[in-house]
Design an enzyme around this catalytic site. Structure first.
Site, PDB file in Angstrom:
ATOM      1  N   SER A 118     140.733  98.476 -40.948  1.00 59.55           N
ATOM      2  CA  SER A 118     141.359  97.474 -40.116  1.00 59.55           C
ATOM      3  C   SER A 118     142.829  97.206 -40.475  1.00 59.55           C
ATOM      4  O   SER A 118     143.577  96.690 -39.658  1.00 59.55           O
ATOM      5  CB  SER A 118     140.585  96.160 -40.226  1.00 59.55           C
ATOM      6  OG  SER A 118     140.671  95.627 -41.552  1.00 59.55           O
ATOM      7  N   LYS A 131     149.532  91.850 -44.345  1.00 64.15           N
ATOM      8  CA  LYS A 131     148.545  91.902 -43.255  1.00 64.15           C
ATOM      9  C   LYS A 131     148.358  90.498 -42.680  1.00 64.15           C
ATOM     10  O   LYS A 131     148.423  89.512 -43.418  1.00 64.15           O
ATOM     11  CB  LYS A 131     147.225  92.447 -43.824  1.00 64.15           C
ATOM     12  CG  LYS A 131     146.132  92.702 -42.796  1.00 64.15           C
ATOM     13  CD  LYS A 131     144.894  93.307 -43.454  1.00 64.15           C
ATOM     14  CE  LYS A 131     143.765  93.540 -42.467  1.00 64.15           C
ATOM     15  NZ  LYS A 131     142.593  94.204 -43.094  1.00 64.15           N
ATOM     16  N   SER A 186     138.731  99.225 -45.253  1.00 63.83           N
ATOM     17  CA  SER A 186     139.886  98.871 -44.424  1.00 63.83           C
ATOM     18  C   SER A 186     141.246  99.067 -45.075  1.00 63.83           C
ATOM     19  O   SER A 186     142.276  98.925 -44.419  1.00 63.83           O
ATOM     20  CB  SER A 186     139.777  97.418 -43.958  1.00 63.83           C
ATOM     21  OG  SER A 186     138.821  97.327 -42.944  1.00 63.83           O
TER      22      SER A 186
END
Lengths: 488, 94
Positions: A155, A80, A179
């Site tokens: 997210s 990420k 998330s």
């Protein structure tokens, strides 16, 4: 023979280690897959084929010369874009860090490099991890591999979409209020938020320091178990890492449901979509048939979880994001004015709408005259939520809930209404507030073929039991999900 | 929450709000504040201040200097850098 990209994490690990597969061939297959489907899915912000292939070739050389770093050497993993890697841009999908090249490695990256993983950086996310759909990314909205008109969740949407679309077997995300778990649920894969304090946050660009945890996504359970062992541990660079016995993958075994007490929720108190509701009840019935005892729990405090979460998380984010001021790194807007103008203009140009909204809410709840009524009150409410979980685990072994009240929603469906978007995390935020570990496991699909996820939660540092339950749950036929080969 | 208060909060947060953003921001903000106001209905009178910090297990490391980032690495990421210093606009009125 299965195409390489459709192998599970476990199959990849076995094939690399028995010599029937090279890391270069595997990585080349993934890069081809990325080239063919990611223009539609937009999971990656950037892909540097040369750097990625170089790592795979180096792994193969180590293998040939008998100098393997570990049994994981050569396995690809996505990262990420809020986890720092030396020499790579780490932007948090924000314009304020668009050109920020990290000068150091996050502790989790150091650990992965020591084991020989092949890193695929820069997976898209909601800006600064604030969102539930990736629509808050400053650069692109990622799409759901099961239906590219829908969001993958957020997210960590890019991390989930990459695994679900067979562009990677495993990836890393971060979870502040759901998330990792919510996108895992919406994309039909496994996603774990470890206990707060299990995994070092050094090098994770902070959103809310008392809630953030890095965790893995995987296309099978073994990937989660292995990565849990690799990532966790005390770190002198993060004083919130806990002094507890190190988690070992061999401590996880299938759990016999007979006599186990499962905490469940009354679904009528929550606005679940009918398909999610039906699947949840079917799973409970199936576990009851295996001898499990269902224990209804009182989740009435849950309705406060999102307000409490937003007050605490935004207060922490307003403090954490004050470091982005255009002075030492990141975007600087040159101005003819004073230093204060440089701060304001750099921050206003660099942050997106949702980030600004959360900074403002956090500043408001910490400001003179409001502190006690909002932030102070939220801190006390958090204690009650933590105590309630402690109470739950006196009477149950594990809690089972849907991860998300609905399956993946359409792009744009919830962007107009921040409250509606916040409620996408109604079942996940309380877990972060309590600091307990939780995993989302695939649980079949709805009538439109969209994945449903089930969240399992245990008490602090009880990941061995949590992952044992998750493994057993994943063996149920009801929970099977086939990842899409064609991206429509 | 009114316009004056919103501008004050924005000023504290070092954010500019454009005139055309104010009404949208105000209405979103008012709704969010109304939503989080829900916690006022929760009785927290029995929670002591000391309990808030119960779960924090800080153990500070020894105060010893360790290898840190090199100046040249910091120079690479700074927007403006000269002779070992980050350059900022003039802050002293002459």
């Amino acid at each position: 023979m299965k195409e390489l990209i459709y192998l599970t994490y476990s199959e990849i690990k076995n094939k690399l280690n028995d010599g029937s597969l090279s890391s270069e061939d595997l990585v080349t297959a993934y890069l081809q897959r990325i080239n063919s489907v990611d223009s539609k899915l937009k999971a990656f912000l950037e892909i540097n084929q040369e750097k990625i292939l170089k790592q795979a070739k180096e792994s193969d050389v180590r293998r040939k010369s008998g100098k393997l770093l570990s049994e994981f050497d050569g396995i690809p993993i996505g990262i990420k874009d809020n986890i720092c890697i030396t020499g790579e841009i780490t932007s948090c999908s924000s314009k304020i860090l668009e050109n920020f090249v990290s000068p150091y490695d996050a502790t989790v990256i150091t650990k992965l490099k020591e084991k020989g993983f092949v890193l695929f950086p820069r997976l898209n996310m909601d800006e600064f991890a604030m969102g539930s759909s990736t629509e808050n990314s400053a650069f692109q909205t990622s799409k759901n591999p099961f239906d590219s008109e829908r969001i993958p969740g957020g997210s960590s949407g890019g991390s989930a979409a990459a695994v679900a679309a067979s562009m990677l077997p495993v990836s890393l995300g971060s979870d502040t209020g759901g998330s990792i778990r919510q996108p895992a649920s919406l994309c039909g894969i496994w996603g774990l938020k470890p206990t707060y304090g299990r995994v070092s946050r050094f090098g994770l660009i902070a959103y809310a320091s008392s809630l953030d945890q890095i965790g893995p996504f995987s296309n099978d359970m073994q990937g989660i178990i292995d990565l849990m062992e690799i990532l966790s541990g005390i770190d002198s660079k993060d004083q919130t890492t806990a002094k507890v016995e190190h988690f070992e993958s061999k401590s996880v075994s299938d759990i016999d449901w007979k006599g186990k007490k499962i905490g469940i929720m009354k679904t009528e108190d929550f606005n679940f979509s009918p398909d999610v509701n039906v699947r949840y009840l079917e799973i409970l019935k199936s576990l009851e048939a295996k001898g499990a005892q269902l224990v209804p729990l009182d989740f009435s405090l849950l309705k406060y979880a999102i307000p409490v979460y937003y007050l605490i998380a935004t207060a922490e984010c307003s403090s954490n994001l004050s470091r982005f001021d255009g002075i030492r790194y990141g975007l600087r807007k040159e101005t003819s004015g004073k230093l204060d103008d440089l701060y304001s203009e750099s921050r206003s140009a660099g942050f997106g709408k949702e980030v600004k909204r959360r900074i403002l809410l956090g500043t408001f709840s910490l400001s003179s005259g409001y502190y006690d009524a909002y932030y102070g009150k939220a801190q006390k409410a958090r204690v009650l939520i933590r105590k309630q979980y402690a109470e739950f685990f006196k009477s149950v072994d594990v809690i089972l809930q849907p991860t998300s009240p609905t399956t993946a929603f359409k792009v744009g469906e919830k962007t107009k209404d921040p409250i509606q978007m916040y409620q996408a995390d109604i079942l996940t935020t309380s877990v972060n507030l309590a600091g307990v570990p939780a995993i989302s496991c695939p649980a079949g699909v709805d009538q439109n073929g969209l994945p449903i996820g089930i969240q399992l939660t245990t008490s602090h540092f009880d990941e061995s039991k949590l992952l044992g339950f998750a493994k057993s749950l994943s063996n149920l036929d009801l929970c099977k999900v086939s990842l899409p080969k064609e991206i429509k | 929450m009114d316009e004056k208060e919103l501008k004050n909060i924005a000023n504290l947060a070092k954010l500019n709000i454009e005139e055309n953003e104010i009404s949208g921001m105000l209405s979103d903000f008012s709704r969010i504040v109304q939503y989080v106001d829900e916690i006022k209905n929760l009785d927290t009178s029995k929670v002591g201040d000391d309990e808030i910090y119960e779960q924090i297990f800080y153990e500070l490391r020894k105060d010893l200097s360790e290898n840190s980032l090199k100046r040249e690495d910091l120079a690479k990421i700074a927007p403006s850098y000269e002779n070992g210093y980050v350059v900022v606009p003039k802050v002293i009125e002459t």
